[in-house]
Enzyme design. Sequence first.
Site, PDB file in Angstrom:
ATOM      1  N   CYS A 119       0.889  -1.226  -0.020  1.00 36.71           N
ATOM      2  CA  CYS A 119       0.051   0.096   0.036  1.00 36.71           C
ATOM      3  C   CYS A 119       0.880   1.195   0.046  1.00 36.71           C
ATOM      4  CB  CYS A 119      -0.900  -0.107   1.128  1.00 36.71           C
ATOM      5  SG  CYS A 119      -2.281   1.146   1.225  1.00 36.71           S
ATOM      6  N   HIS A 120       0.569   2.122   1.124  1.00 36.53           N
ATOM      7  CA  HIS A 120       1.387   3.211   1.095  1.00 36.53           C
ATOM      8  C   HIS A 120       2.897   3.031   1.559  1.00 36.53           C
ATOM      9  CE1 HIS A 120      -2.387   5.382   0.840  1.00 36.53           C
ATOM     10  NE2 HIS A 120      -1.972   6.555   0.131  1.00 36.53           N
ATOM     11  N   GLY A 121       3.200   1.894   1.892  1.00 36.69           N
ATOM     12  CA  GLY A 121       4.386   1.613   2.604  1.00 36.69           C
ATOM     13  C   GLY A 121       5.503   2.297   1.735  1.00 36.69           C
ATOM     14  N   VAL A 122       5.346   2.105   0.413  1.00 33.61           N
ATOM     15  CA  VAL A 122       6.439   2.611  -0.592  1.00 33.61           C
ATOM     16  C   VAL A 122       6.765   3.955  -0.377  1.00 33.61           C
ATOM     17  CG1 VAL A 122       4.902   3.261  -2.484  1.00 33.61           C
ATOM     18  CG2 VAL A 122       7.019   2.009  -2.944  1.00 33.61           C
ATOM     19  N   GLN A 123       5.840   4.726   0.139  1.00 35.33           N
ATOM     20  CA  GLN A 123       6.307   6.123   0.409  1.00 35.33           C
ATOM     21  C   GLN A 123       7.706   6.124   1.272  1.00 35.33           C
ATOM     22  OE1 GLN A 123       2.493   7.451   1.894  1.00 35.33           O
ATOM     23  NE2 GLN A 123       2.450   8.915   0.238  1.00 35.33           N
TER      24      GLN A 123
END
Length: 205
Positions: A119-123
């Site tokens: 999910c947003h972990g790639v941020q």
Amino acid sequence: MTGKKILMLTGEFTEEYEIFVFQQGMEAVGHTVHVICPDKKAGEKIQTSLHDFEGHQTYIERFGHLADINKTFSEVNPADYDAVYCAGGRGPEYIRTDKRIQAMVKHFHDARKPIFTICHGVQILVAVDGVVRGKKVAALGACEPEVTLAGGTYIDVKPTEAYVDGTMVSAKGWTGLAAFMRECLKVLGTEIRHGETLGGTKAAA
């Protein structure tokens, strides 16, 4: 095989499922998962969030359960861990600016250890130069521009799928946790076999 040690990076309002499901699933097969948050100590808690799509143009956010921090942030030595996991939700948008978090991610990248992101972990990953450069990465669609600008290739997997590029495993969101965790286990070298129970019926072993 001995169990692996996985470092989970979280912050307040990290996605609930992406903490609990991942942690409990990995621990169920013998791995150790340390859940950390900047400036939090073991025994403290963080507020999680629960995101879902209900027909609006973007997702809604509700309070999730409180999650336990089981490792004091200041005591973490990344060299002690076999892999790092960046859980999604809203936490990544602010913990990624923490230089200590960035240094941890850089360690795993430089040491070529497994990196897991959902999910947003790639941020968190795109905040560290070079981590996603040349990599194919899945994430929530809203993160595509960041992945591209960081030199990666965004992969639009189905919500229930995961993507593997070397030792980096990624997925779009919590609906893909089953596929995501399955691929993470493969990268960790974990083999699950199905055998006979004492009663003669099939069960996971």
